[in-house]
Design a protein around this motif. Structure first.
Motif, PDB file in Angstrom:
ATOM      1  N   VAL A  65       0.841  -1.202   0.000  1.00 22.43           N
ATOM      2  CA  VAL A  65       0.000   0.000   0.000  1.00 22.43           C
ATOM      3  C   VAL A  65       0.876   1.252   0.000  1.00 22.43           C
ATOM      4  CG1 VAL A  65      -1.655   1.311   1.369  1.00 22.43           C
ATOM      5  CG2 VAL A  65      -1.997  -1.122   1.029  1.00 22.43           C
ATOM      6  N   LEU A  66       1.891   1.280   0.851  1.00 23.11           N
ATOM      7  CA  LEU A  66       2.761   2.458   0.897  1.00 23.11           C
ATOM      8  C   LEU A  66       3.583   2.597  -0.372  1.00 23.11           C
ATOM      9  CD1 LEU A  66       3.934   2.287   4.598  1.00 23.11           C
ATOM     10  CD2 LEU A  66       2.453   4.008   3.566  1.00 23.11           C
ATOM     11  N   GLY A  67       3.946   1.489  -0.993  1.00 21.00           N
ATOM     12  CA  GLY A  67       4.661   1.559  -2.264  1.00 21.00           C
ATOM     13  C   GLY A  67       3.801   2.131  -3.370  1.00 21.00           C
ATOM     14  N   ILE A  68       2.508   1.872  -3.326  1.00 23.14           N
ATOM     15  CA  ILE A  68       1.593   2.411  -4.331  1.00 23.14           C
ATOM     16  C   ILE A  68       1.326   3.896  -4.074  1.00 23.14           C
ATOM     17  CG2 ILE A  68      -0.788   2.320  -5.173  1.00 23.14           C
ATOM     18  CD1 ILE A  68      -0.679  -0.724  -4.723  1.00 23.14           C
ATOM     19  N   LEU A  69       1.117   4.282  -2.830  1.00 21.07           N
ATOM     20  CA  LEU A  69       0.714   5.654  -2.511  1.00 21.07           C
ATOM     21  C   LEU A  69       1.878   6.651  -2.517  1.00 21.07           C
ATOM     22  CD1 LEU A  69      -1.873   5.064   0.348  1.00 21.07           C
ATOM     23  CD2 LEU A  69      -2.300   5.447  -2.066  1.00 21.07           C
ATOM     24  N   TRP A  70       3.033   6.265  -2.151  1.00 18.42           N
ATOM     25  CA  TRP A  70       4.269   7.052  -2.062  1.00 18.42           C
ATOM     26  C   TRP A  70       4.196   8.119  -0.978  1.00 18.42           C
ATOM     27  CZ3 TRP A  70       6.353   8.192  -7.647  1.00 18.42           C
ATOM     28  CH2 TRP A  70       6.779   6.991  -8.229  1.00 18.42           C
ATOM     29  N   ILE A  71       3.103   8.789  -0.741  1.00 13.57           N
ATOM     30  CA  ILE A  71       2.899   9.805   0.313  1.00 13.57           C
ATOM     31  C   ILE A  71       4.123  10.711   0.448  1.00 13.57           C
ATOM     32  CG2 ILE A  71       2.166  10.213   2.694  1.00 13.57           C
ATOM     33  CD1 ILE A  71       1.026   7.387   2.707  1.00 13.57           C
ATOM     34  N   TYR A  72       4.335  11.562  -0.512  1.00 14.29           N
ATOM     35  CA  TYR A  72       5.456  12.507  -0.539  1.00 14.29           C
ATOM     36  C   TYR A  72       6.798  11.797  -0.354  1.00 14.29           C
ATOM     37  CZ  TYR A  72       1.725  15.889  -0.129  1.00 14.29           C
ATOM     38  OH  TYR A  72       0.579  16.609  -0.338  1.00 14.29           O
ATOM     39  N   TRP A  73       6.933  10.639  -0.917  1.00 10.69           N
ATOM     40  CA  TRP A  73       8.134   9.807  -0.925  1.00 10.69           C
ATOM     41  C   TRP A  73       8.500   9.246   0.443  1.00 10.69           C
ATOM     42  CZ3 TRP A  73       8.229  14.155  -4.243  1.00 10.69           C
ATOM     43  CH2 TRP A  73       8.118  13.811  -5.597  1.00 10.69           C
ATOM     44  N   LEU A  74       7.818   9.659   1.494  1.00  4.67           N
ATOM     45  CA  LEU A  74       8.032   9.025   2.804  1.00  4.67           C
ATOM     46  C   LEU A  74       7.487   7.594   2.758  1.00  4.67           C
ATOM     47  CD1 LEU A  74       8.866   9.196   5.783  1.00  4.67           C
ATOM     48  CD2 LEU A  74       6.570  10.007   6.286  1.00  4.67           C
ATOM     49  N   GLY A  75       6.390   7.405   2.022  1.00  2.76           N
ATOM     50  CA  GLY A  75       5.811   6.072   1.863  1.00  2.76           C
ATOM     51  C   GLY A  75       6.748   5.112   1.165  1.00  2.76           C
ATOM     52  N   SER A  76       7.577   5.630   0.252  1.00  5.01           N
ATOM     53  CA  SER A  76       8.529   4.766  -0.453  1.00  5.01           C
ATOM     54  C   SER A  76       9.560   4.196   0.503  1.00  5.01           C
ATOM     55  CB  SER A  76       9.227   5.551  -1.564  1.00  5.01           C
ATOM     56  OG  SER A  76       8.286   5.990  -2.508  1.00  5.01           O
ATOM     57  N   VAL A  77      10.058   5.038   1.390  1.00  6.32           N
ATOM     58  CA  VAL A  77      11.053   4.578   2.358  1.00  6.32           C
ATOM     59  C   VAL A  77      10.421   3.580   3.319  1.00  6.32           C
ATOM     60  CG1 VAL A  77      12.599   5.317   4.200  1.00  6.32           C
ATOM     61  CG2 VAL A  77      12.371   6.706   2.139  1.00  6.32           C
ATOM     62  N   GLY A 115      14.056   6.229  -6.361  1.00  3.09           N
ATOM     63  CA  GLY A 115      14.707   6.668  -7.602  1.00  3.09           C
ATOM     64  C   GLY A 115      14.091   7.945  -8.145  1.00  3.09           C
ATOM     65  N   VAL A 116      12.769   8.031  -8.138  1.00  8.20           N
ATOM     66  CA  VAL A 116      12.090   9.249  -8.591  1.00  8.20           C
ATOM     67  C   VAL A 116      12.456  10.418  -7.680  1.00  8.20           C
ATOM     68  CG1 VAL A 116       9.826  10.333  -8.887  1.00  8.20           C
ATOM     69  CG2 VAL A 116      10.223   8.033  -9.756  1.00  8.20           C
ATOM     70  N   LEU A 117      12.507  10.184  -6.379  1.00  6.12           N
ATOM     71  CA  LEU A 117      12.893  11.230  -5.432  1.00  6.12           C
ATOM     72  C   LEU A 117      14.313  11.724  -5.720  1.00  6.12           C
ATOM     73  CD1 LEU A 117      12.418  12.899  -2.859  1.00  6.12           C
ATOM     74  CD2 LEU A 117      13.277  10.946  -1.557  1.00  6.12           C
ATOM     75  N   THR A 118      15.211  10.794  -6.012  1.00  2.00           N
ATOM     76  CA  THR A 118      16.591  11.170  -6.322  1.00  2.00           C
ATOM     77  C   THR A 118      16.653  12.021  -7.590  1.00  2.00           C
ATOM     78  OG1 THR A 118      17.349   9.119  -5.308  1.00  2.00           O
ATOM     79  CG2 THR A 118      18.906  10.263  -6.732  1.00  2.00           C
ATOM     80  N   VAL A 119      15.882  11.638  -8.613  1.00  2.00           N
ATOM     81  CA  VAL A 119      15.856  12.400  -9.859  1.00  2.00           C
ATOM     82  C   VAL A 119      15.268  13.785  -9.624  1.00  2.00           C
ATOM     83  CG1 VAL A 119      14.782  12.508 -12.159  1.00  2.00           C
ATOM     84  CG2 VAL A 119      15.820  10.386 -11.356  1.00  2.00           C
ATOM     85  N   VAL A 120      14.219  13.887  -8.843  1.00  2.00           N
ATOM     86  CA  VAL A 120      13.579  15.180  -8.563  1.00  2.00           C
ATOM     87  C   VAL A 120      14.535  16.092  -7.785  1.00  2.00           C
ATOM     88  CG1 VAL A 120      11.722  16.294  -7.258  1.00  2.00           C
ATOM     89  CG2 VAL A 120      11.216  14.363  -8.730  1.00  2.00           C
ATOM     90  N   ILE A 121      15.173  15.550  -6.758  1.00  2.00           N
ATOM     91  CA  ILE A 121      16.120  16.356  -5.982  1.00  2.00           C
ATOM     92  C   ILE A 121      17.316  16.750  -6.860  1.00  2.00           C
ATOM     93  CG2 ILE A 121      17.779  16.306  -4.077  1.00  2.00           C
ATOM     94  CD1 ILE A 121      15.737  14.684  -2.513  1.00  2.00           C
ATOM     95  N   GLY A 122      17.824  15.815  -7.633  1.00  2.00           N
ATOM     96  CA  GLY A 122      18.935  16.134  -8.545  1.00  2.00           C
ATOM     97  C   GLY A 122      18.544  17.180  -9.569  1.00  2.00           C
TER      98      GLY A 122
END
Length: 133
Positions: A65-77, A115-122
């Motif tokens: 569920v958290l992998g699907i929602l991502w919740i401002y990338w905190l969900g990904s972690v 990975g998306v978070l890293t690309v966005v921050i970069g």
């Protein structure tokens, strides 16, 4: 000779007409019916008529569920953390728990989110670096 106690009578033999102690016979005096299958034997050692139900690991569900929602990338972690913990719990359960596929999907989606978070921050750092005079 020993005499019996005057107050006690010897037990009387069972009455064959009453049906007690007689074996059932087939129709019209045929030999007795054969025993039924299973004949009262206990089940063999380790036999279970139905397998025990498998429960789904709750952390595997949370990881997916958290992998699907991502919740401002905190969900990904959190999906990564819960997914790895769920996979280890499922492996240690010895087949009593299910949900390894959900945990793996949560881990994969979690890494995609990181990975998306890293690309966005970069990209943000690159844009900020290029916009400076």
């Amino acid at each position: 000779m020993s005499e019996q106690d005057p107050g006690s009578d010897p037990p009387s033999p069972p009455d064959p007409q009453a049906g007690w102690g007689t074996t059932p016979s087939g129709p019209q005096g045929a030999p007795p019916y054969p025993p039924t299958y299973g004949g009262g034997y206990p089940p063999p050692y380790g036999y279970q008529p139905f397998p025990p139900p498998r429960s789904t690991n709750g952390l595997a569900i949370a990881s997916l569920v958290l992998g699907i929602l991502w919740i401002y990338w905190l969900g990904s972690v959190l999906a990564l953390i819960f997914g790895y913990i769920a996979r280890s719990q499922i492996k240690e359960s010895g087949g009593r728990q299910d949900g390894e596929g959900m945990a793996l999907a949560g881990i994969i989606l979690g890494w995609i989110g990181v990975g998306v978070l890293t690309v966005v921050i970069g990209g943000g750092v690159l844009i900020a670096f290029l916009d400076t005079p």
